[in-house]
Motif scaffolding. Sequence first.
Motif, PDB file in Angstrom:
ATOM      1  N   ASP A   2       0.836  -1.188   0.000  1.00  0.00           N
ATOM      2  CA  ASP A   2       0.000   0.000   0.000  1.00  0.00           C
ATOM      3  C   ASP A   2       0.872   1.240   0.000  1.00  0.00           C
ATOM      4  OD1 ASP A   2      -2.794  -1.228   1.827  1.00  0.00           O
ATOM      5  OD2 ASP A   2      -2.706  -0.440  -0.206  1.00  0.00           O
ATOM      6  N   MET A  25     -23.842  15.028 -16.186  1.00  0.00           N
ATOM      7  CA  MET A  25     -24.537  16.310 -16.227  1.00  0.00           C
ATOM      8  C   MET A  25     -25.048  16.614 -17.634  1.00  0.00           C
ATOM      9  SD  MET A  25     -23.247  19.858 -14.601  1.00  0.00           S
ATOM     10  CE  MET A  25     -22.268  20.438 -15.955  1.00  0.00           C
ATOM     11  N   PHE A  28     -27.973  14.588 -18.303  1.00  0.00           N
ATOM     12  CA  PHE A  28     -29.150  15.062 -17.580  1.00  0.00           C
ATOM     13  C   PHE A  28     -29.777  16.265 -18.273  1.00  0.00           C
ATOM     14  CE2 PHE A  28     -31.422  17.347 -14.260  1.00  0.00           C
ATOM     15  CZ  PHE A  28     -32.132  16.315 -13.677  1.00  0.00           C
ATOM     16  N   LEU A  29     -28.911  17.108 -18.844  1.00  0.00           N
ATOM     17  CA  LEU A  29     -29.435  18.321 -19.464  1.00  0.00           C
ATOM     18  C   LEU A  29     -30.030  18.048 -20.833  1.00  0.00           C
ATOM     19  CD1 LEU A  29     -26.718  20.891 -18.455  1.00  0.00           C
ATOM     20  CD2 LEU A  29     -29.015  20.634 -17.538  1.00  0.00           C
ATOM     21  N   LEU A  60      -4.469   9.030   2.902  1.00  0.00           N
ATOM     22  CA  LEU A  60      -4.413   7.848   3.774  1.00  0.00           C
ATOM     23  C   LEU A  60      -5.345   8.029   4.964  1.00  0.00           C
ATOM     24  CD1 LEU A  60      -0.678   6.846   3.750  1.00  0.00           C
ATOM     25  CD2 LEU A  60      -2.599   5.726   2.645  1.00  0.00           C
ATOM     26  N   GLU A  62      -9.555   7.431   6.350  1.00  0.00           N
ATOM     27  CA  GLU A  62     -10.783   6.681   6.023  1.00  0.00           C
ATOM     28  C   GLU A  62     -11.998   7.564   5.822  1.00  0.00           C
ATOM     29  OE1 GLU A  62      -9.104   6.213   8.776  1.00  0.00           O
ATOM     30  OE2 GLU A  62      -8.409   4.144   8.918  1.00  0.00           O
ATOM     31  N   GLN A  65     -13.557   7.406   2.463  1.00  0.00           N
ATOM     32  CA  GLN A  65     -14.220   6.121   2.199  1.00  0.00           C
ATOM     33  C   GLN A  65     -15.565   6.047   2.907  1.00  0.00           C
ATOM     34  OE1 GLN A  65     -11.712   2.798   3.038  1.00  0.00           O
ATOM     35  NE2 GLN A  65     -10.755   2.901   1.042  1.00  0.00           N
TER      36      GLN A  65
ATOM     37  N   SER B  72     -10.871  -3.044   0.766  1.00  0.00           N
ATOM     38  CA  SER B  72     -10.055  -2.741   1.929  1.00  0.00           C
ATOM     39  C   SER B  72     -10.537  -1.417   2.458  1.00  0.00           C
ATOM     40  CB  SER B  72      -8.579  -2.722   1.580  1.00  0.00           C
ATOM     41  OG  SER B  72      -8.236  -1.529   0.952  1.00  0.00           O
ATOM     42  N   PHE B  73     -10.955  -1.467   3.676  1.00  0.00           N
ATOM     43  CA  PHE B  73     -11.511  -0.275   4.297  1.00  0.00           C
ATOM     44  C   PHE B  73     -10.543   0.166   5.365  1.00  0.00           C
ATOM     45  CE2 PHE B  73     -14.505   2.067   6.983  1.00  0.00           C
ATOM     46  CZ  PHE B  73     -15.036   2.885   6.024  1.00  0.00           C
ATOM     47  N   GLY B  74     -10.086   1.384   5.255  1.00  0.00           N
ATOM     48  CA  GLY B  74      -8.997   1.798   6.126  1.00  0.00           C
ATOM     49  C   GLY B  74      -7.688   1.333   5.506  1.00  0.00           C
ATOM     50  N   PHE B  75      -6.572   1.769   6.037  1.00  0.00           N
ATOM     51  CA  PHE B  75      -5.290   1.443   5.432  1.00  0.00           C
ATOM     52  C   PHE B  75      -4.357   0.842   6.459  1.00  0.00           C
ATOM     53  CE2 PHE B  75      -7.175   5.096   3.365  1.00  0.00           C
ATOM     54  CZ  PHE B  75      -7.396   4.552   2.116  1.00  0.00           C
ATOM     55  N   GLU B  76      -3.307   0.224   5.956  1.00  0.00           N
ATOM     56  CA  GLU B  76      -2.356  -0.411   6.870  1.00  0.00           C
ATOM     57  C   GLU B  76      -1.755   0.599   7.826  1.00  0.00           C
ATOM     58  OE1 GLU B  76      -1.888  -2.946   3.575  1.00  0.00           O
ATOM     59  OE2 GLU B  76      -3.644  -2.800   4.807  1.00  0.00           O
ATOM     60  N   SER B  77      -1.648   1.850   7.382  1.00  0.00           N
ATOM     61  CA  SER B  77      -1.050   2.862   8.251  1.00  0.00           C
ATOM     62  C   SER B  77      -1.941   3.149   9.460  1.00  0.00           C
ATOM     63  CB  SER B  77      -0.837   4.150   7.458  1.00  0.00           C
ATOM     64  OG  SER B  77      -2.068   4.579   6.928  1.00  0.00           O
ATOM     65  N   SER B  78      -3.237   2.902   9.328  1.00  0.00           N
ATOM     66  CA  SER B  78      -4.122   3.136  10.460  1.00  0.00           C
ATOM     67  C   SER B  78      -4.556   1.787  11.030  1.00  0.00           C
ATOM     68  CB  SER B  78      -5.352   3.920  10.016  1.00  0.00           C
ATOM     69  OG  SER B  78      -6.048   3.198   9.027  1.00  0.00           O
ATOM     70  N   ALA B  79      -4.809   1.739  12.314  1.00  0.00           N
ATOM     71  CA  ALA B  79      -5.146   0.467  12.952  1.00  0.00           C
ATOM     72  C   ALA B  79      -6.596   0.093  12.665  1.00  0.00           C
ATOM     73  CB  ALA B  79      -4.930   0.573  14.448  1.00  0.00           C
ATOM     74  N   TYR B 659     -34.283  24.172 -15.222  1.00  0.00           N
ATOM     75  CA  TYR B 659     -33.829  24.466 -13.859  1.00  0.00           C
ATOM     76  C   TYR B 659     -32.426  23.915 -13.634  1.00  0.00           C
ATOM     77  CZ  TYR B 659     -38.878  25.027 -13.241  1.00  0.00           C
ATOM     78  OH  TYR B 659     -40.175  25.393 -13.376  1.00  0.00           O
ATOM     79  N   ALA B 660     -32.225  22.672 -14.111  1.00  0.00           N
ATOM     80  CA  ALA B 660     -30.918  22.038 -13.910  1.00  0.00           C
ATOM     81  C   ALA B 660     -29.824  22.862 -14.564  1.00  0.00           C
ATOM     82  CB  ALA B 660     -30.937  20.622 -14.465  1.00  0.00           C
ATOM     83  N   LEU B 661     -30.117  23.366 -15.757  1.00  0.00           N
ATOM     84  CA  LEU B 661     -29.137  24.194 -16.455  1.00  0.00           C
ATOM     85  C   LEU B 661     -28.819  25.421 -15.622  1.00  0.00           C
ATOM     86  CD1 LEU B 661     -27.534  24.357 -19.083  1.00  0.00           C
ATOM     87  CD2 LEU B 661     -29.363  25.774 -20.006  1.00  0.00           C
ATOM     88  N   ALA B 664     -26.547  24.412 -12.855  1.00  0.00           N
ATOM     89  CA  ALA B 664     -25.194  24.131 -13.338  1.00  0.00           C
ATOM     90  C   ALA B 664     -24.462  25.441 -13.614  1.00  0.00           C
ATOM     91  CB  ALA B 664     -25.250  23.268 -14.585  1.00  0.00           C
TER      92      ALA B 664
END
Lengths: 106, 679
Positions: A2, A25, A28-29, A60, A62, A65, B72-79, B659-661, B664
């Motif tokens: 990683d 977008m 959509f338009l 790095l 979370e 995510q 993978s949720f979270g990274f090796e650097s964090s516990a 409206y969307a236009l 935007a």
Amino acid sequence: MDVSLSTLALSHYLAIGGVLFVLGMVGFLTRRNMIVLFLCTEMMFQGVVVTLAAFSRHHLHEVGQSFVIFVITIAAAEAALALALVVLLFRRRRTLDVQAWAALKG
Amino acid sequence: MQAELANLIPWIPLLGAALCALGVFAPGLGRFAGTISVVTILASFLITAGVTPAVMEAEGSSVATVLYPWLSFGFESSAGGLRVDFGYLIDPLTLVMLWVVTGIGTLIALYATGYMRGDPGYSRFFAGVCLFIFAMTTLVMADNLLVLFLGWEGVGLASYLLIGHEFHRDAAAKAAKKAFVFNRIGDLGFVLGIFLAYQAFGTITLSGETGVLNLAAGIYAEHGVATWASRPDLMAIPLLLILGAAGKSAQIPLYVWLPDAMEGPTPVSALIHAATMVTAGVYLVARMMPVFALSPVALTVLAVVGGLTALIAGLIAVAQHDIKRVFAYSTVSQLGYMFLALGAMGSFAAVFHLVTHAFFKALLFLTAGSVMHAMAGQLDLRKMSGLFGRLPVTAVLMLIGCLALAGFPLMAGFFSKDAILYAVFTYGSEHDAWLYPVLGWVAVATAGLTAFYTFRVWFRVFMGPSAWEMGDHHHDDEHGVDEPHEMPWWPMNAPLVVLALGAIFGGALLGEGVIGEAISHSSANPDVVAQAGHAAGHHEEHHHATLLGMDVHTAVAVLGSIAAFVGLGLAAWFHLVSRAAGDAVAAAMGPIREVLEQKLYVDEIYHAAVGLPSQITGFMLTLVDQLGLRGLVQLLAVVPQGLSMITFQQGQTGRLQGYALGMALGVGVICLLMYMALT
């Protein structure tokens, strides 16, 4: 293995996210079909999601995510409601054209 | 390595599903959908057979592979990050399930190529079947709970598509919806169970030293069973998993979807009832046996739920008039049996019964399909009689299925039912739990019931005076006669013969020696957990179990045989020898029969308990909204309405995209301003 994303890779992800968002977008338009419109909003969502995931990886951290999970959950809820709405609207007018409902103007 | 070929097992049927789905749009390809489906599922079956020796010889009899890192949720650097790989675990338990799923699946698909001929949704149907096999094989091969859940949901989706195959019929659409909703209720429990398992074990991987199963066995060895006071999480996980399994395997209180699921085409009923979907819950519990061993409460719940389901579904089956409905309730009842065995930690008995049940229930459903085919869609028992002369092949095949289901001595069901009774009675005597012998006797009574309702069907349909009323399901094939006829096409009969052979010999050949051996080499083996406990000094009294003064083995064999003979005898008396007597008894039982015929009004109770209150609440809220809030809001709205009339209303075109236009462009302007401010 990683490693944090290099800036170059980050910009690639951001570009993909931006492209997805803009494609959604534009769709959509320009489209008239209500279901296609919802597909396009989903695409815009996914553009944002890619950006969030990329930043999350870059820092790095979370939090990004976590936001992705929230966005996906809310997108699912929104799609369920929206599809029900589309079905109801379709039953009234027998068409999926958004323009058919212009009479709803305030 | 040869065993790695096994990783292809789910993906070949998925390829088949994709091809069949393409066939929906390309009629040229669609014509071959049945063939594609049979060939791809058969290929998976052959691979299963091919890798079996390699897996059995592999270290610890299991092969775990990681296809790719998935989440993978979270990274090796964090516990504390969560990492889930898309991995497969193939151990003997998986192999048993794969043999059943792909083997029976092939036979059912082959039958379906004949049964579904001329169906407008031919290609769509086989796409669903292949998808089903893909999901089910993924489920049984999963090496972690999330992949297992993926297959679990895939099976749910495929069953929704297949039950609702004839979606233009209201009943089929409703049945599909019902199956879907009731499964989701169970799934909620399963998902919560996965979350809790991750909290308790720090992983959701199943195999390996650091997997859930080993950790659970380790906790058992060190601390013995958990209690609510010491480890509430370990007590709760299996209970939540039971909720999930009850949804998928149609146990009380979530069984009501399964009898309706026969609205799908008959091969689908066979597939759902026998080979795949409903056995998923049994598989899940067997696979997680070390986790269940930690929670005595969960085991008791499992046994009570199973025993009650077996009895109640058996009672309901007695009073049903639709052949497929009788068999559907029979499936619910037999699954209850398997849960009862699991509740007594008899994973061998449960899996054994699962295998033999797959043979004879598939056989029964497919022969019921043959009757339905012969009678132009007629399935009402009251409208047919004495068909033996017209359908001799079907009659004999169904008789074999009935004998096996009834637990007639030396047929497949006899051996597996014995194994379950044995497990329940011995568990009761070893743990001094009075509840288990009671449940054992309930199971014996249910065995008698099973024999009775099974042969009620057979005697009514095939014996007695010849009389029938054709259904209204006219198929315009080459033999357009309005008379019952055997199936004209061999691919429909050939699979039935194979299934019948399984129903006859499956029990004698596959018992302790094959399935028992397989289970004892897999994580589902309760002895491993028990031995871990013994090693750590949690001794349980091992007195020599007896029942009625006999060795338990002999006793359950005798009891099972007596139950089968009594049930068969009663069925013969009421439905063959003297139908008048049968009708008289039925009339005398009037109100009870009525309640059973109406399936104990469970659907009505659910409607009254859940459906009606939500409807009433909805109505009240609408009332409040319409009467009270509406006027208030409209009053408030007058002010801005008046203001807007003289200001912004001109810009309102009613065109959403306009409206969307505007939005935007607004965002664009803000971005531009920010950019300018920053540079």
